[in-house]
Design a protein around this motif. Sequence first.
Motif, short mmCIF file in Angstrom:
data_model
loop_
_atom_site.label_atom_id
_atom_site.label_comp_id
_atom_site.label_asym_id
_atom_site.label_seq_id
_atom_site.Cartn_x
_atom_site.Cartn_y
_atom_site.Cartn_z
N PHE A 244 0.83 -1.19 0.00
CA PHE A 244 0.00 0.00 0.00
C PHE A 244 0.87 1.25 0.00
O PHE A 244 1.83 1.35 0.77
N ASN A 245 0.55 2.22 -0.87
CA ASN A 245 1.20 3.53 -0.90
C ASN A 245 0.16 4.60 -0.58
O ASN A 245 -0.78 4.79 -1.36
N PRO A 246 0.27 5.30 0.54
CA PRO A 246 -0.70 6.35 0.87
C PRO A 246 -0.51 7.57 -0.02
O PRO A 246 0.58 7.83 -0.52
N PHE A 247 -1.62 8.30 -0.23
CA PHE A 247 -1.53 9.57 -0.93
C PHE A 247 -0.89 10.59 0.01
O PHE A 247 -1.21 10.65 1.19
N VAL A 248 0.01 11.43 -0.53
CA VAL A 248 0.64 12.50 0.25
C VAL A 248 0.44 13.81 -0.48
O VAL A 248 0.77 13.94 -1.66
#
Length: 258
Positions: A244-248
Amino acid sequence: MENKKVTTLEDRIPKLKEQRKQKANRRMIFYISFFFLLILVIIYFQSPLSHVQTIEIKGNQLVTEEQIIEKSNIKEDTNFWLVETKAVKKNVEELIQVDQVKVDRQFPSTVMIEVTEYVKVAFVEREGTYLPLLQNGETMPAISDGTVPSNAPVLIDWNKNEALQAMASELKKLQESIRIRISEIHFEPKENDSKRITLFMNDGYEVETRISGFADHMKHYPAIVQALESDEKGVIHLTESVYFNPFVKEEGKVENED
């Protein structure tokens, strides 16, 4: 000595004549009845009474009754007894929306046609219109312009028919409870992966995965989302490995943080 009654030939002749007369009468009645029955049968087959009076259609939602009746080749003057159920079944199954057909004649003049349609699994976006996509990979005529579908995923940039059919097959296998959570599916093949796709979910997540094994990968989606923090959105990678890659947010832009 007992007196025995002796029946002479003269006494028997009248009885024999009567029996022969009765037998001849029965034979005559049989022939007359058969003759009139034959006349009635001929009249019946020559009259509108022997025609199909009613065609009942069941199970149709995507295809109209008029289309089914036209495809069945049953006309107003079609003889009920000459309706070939196998031929009707074969003809109606040529409709792209129809998977299976059951045809039954119901005396005296009704033909029942029951269809099982393919499931609508998505919509394909083409130049601002949306074509319903069936589980067999066939597309139907576009729904009204300006109407954005909300009850199935929208497929965008799907120009290869082979990939579209493969995607339809995978969507068919996917649980409906997960399928309705998908807003859009973008076909984004890469140089090293011609089957790459990106999903935009109704709950705010993005999913990167592949057409091959799509249904198997996506069955884990609800558990993955449940394990993430509710206010943390990002990209879920569902391929051979899951991460998982979170939005930043940076300077007013939304990017992915590896």
